[in-house]
Design an enzyme around this catalytic site. Structure first.
Site, PDB file in Angstrom:
ATOM      1  CG  HIS A  33      -1.882  -1.069   1.349  1.00 22.86           C
ATOM      2  ND1 HIS A  33      -1.753  -2.105   2.242  1.00 22.86           N
ATOM      3  CD2 HIS A  33      -3.038  -1.294   0.678  1.00 22.86           C
ATOM      4  CE1 HIS A  33      -2.794  -2.916   2.126  1.00 22.86           C
ATOM      5  NE2 HIS A  33      -3.584  -2.461   1.174  1.00 22.86           N
ATOM      6  N   GLY A 144      -3.270  -1.500  -6.871  1.00 25.28           N
ATOM      7  CA  GLY A 144      -2.226  -2.505  -6.979  1.00 25.28           C
ATOM      8  C   GLY A 144      -2.554  -3.578  -8.001  1.00 25.28           C
TER       9      GLY A 144
END
Length: 277
Positions: A33, A144
């Protein structure tokens, strides 16, 4: 860095539409993250990260209540990564009424793979992301690549609705041993963490096997599943797909851009991974 809990506070803090880069998360953050935040920071815009555990994308038997809420720790990590604003609403702020209006993505993309094994998952994801996009109004949003199908669904949604947002994919971050970083890795025992490496290793062998024998795809996929089952896993899918639409490649696609994707349960924890090749 400021932590904001209401839509009004966030809109007051931002100068206007398309004034920020955005990284949506469910919290319980890890280096993957933070890499997305640093990638967003490269655009020279204020970076907003959201932390919201979205009930809409969890099936009744899944781990919504078990999912870790670690806002204080997440805020420290985001500060170190250069995040400017954290939007951390509660459920009443995000869903003051039951969310009757929902975004239903194209079944050809969303009802396969993850969508097949988690019915309604991408409707929940698309709905909350659309709502967050409406609230934050970013110029850029970073997701992602580990959640490969999710990234494709979001990109398609943005295209279909002509949203003025650039969607960027961030590369999957891995441990030194090769395990894809995931919030759910925290559920694994030390022995399971070591065994979890077998998922990416199996996907790599499947990709190598396909390049050598594209005509044997079904056999190779079956062998990959059997290999994990023999190690005590419960695989949902291990498969080679075209990157462009996540459909099964033909032999004519043997040298095209492909991705191998897998989802399997190790003990009580379901892990996903993918490798482009």
């Amino acid at each position: 860095m400021k932590i904001l809990h209401t839509i009004g506070e966030l809109r007051t803090a931002l100068p206007g539409p398309q004034s920020c880069a955005f990284v949506p998360t469910m919290g319980n953050l890890h280096e993957g993250h933070l890499a997305l935040v640093r990638q967003a920071k490269q655009h020279g815009l204020p970076v907003v990260a959201s932390i919201f555990v979205n009930r809409l994308q969890f099936a009744p038997h899944e781990d919504f209540d078990r999912y870790p809420r670690t806002l204080a720790r997440d805020a420290e990590l985001l500060t170190g990564a250069g995040c400017d604003l954290v939007f951390a609403p509660d459920e009443r702020e995000m869903y003051p009424q039951p969310q009757a209006f929902k975004v239903v993505p194209d079944p050809a993309l969303a009802d396969i793979l993850e969508g097949h094994f988690r019915p309604g998952f991408f409707t929940g994801v698309s709905t909350v992301v659309m709502k967050l996009f409406t609230i934050v109004q970013p110029k850029i949003a970073v997701f992602g690549k580990k959640d490969y199908q999710q990234l494709m669904v979001i990109r398609r949604m943005v295209e279909q609705f002509a949203l003025p947002i650039t969607i960027e994919g961030g590369e999957t971050r891995r441990s030194d041993q090769g395990l894809a970083l995931s919030s759910r890795n925290g559920y694994l025992s030390p022995a399971e963490l070591t065994e979890a490496l077998a998922l990416s290793q199996t996907l790599k062998r499947l990709a190598e096997g396909y390049r050598a024998q594209p005509e044997a795809l079904e056999t190779l996929e079956a062998q990959a599943r059997e290999a994990l089952v023999a190690r005590g896993w419960q695989p949902d899918y291990l498969t080679v797909r075209r990157r462009g639409d996540l459909q099964t490649p033909t032999t004519a696609d043997a040298s095209a851009p492909l991705v191998v994707l897998g989802a399997a349960r190790l003990g009580s924890t379901r892990l996903i991974d993918n490798l482009e090749f």
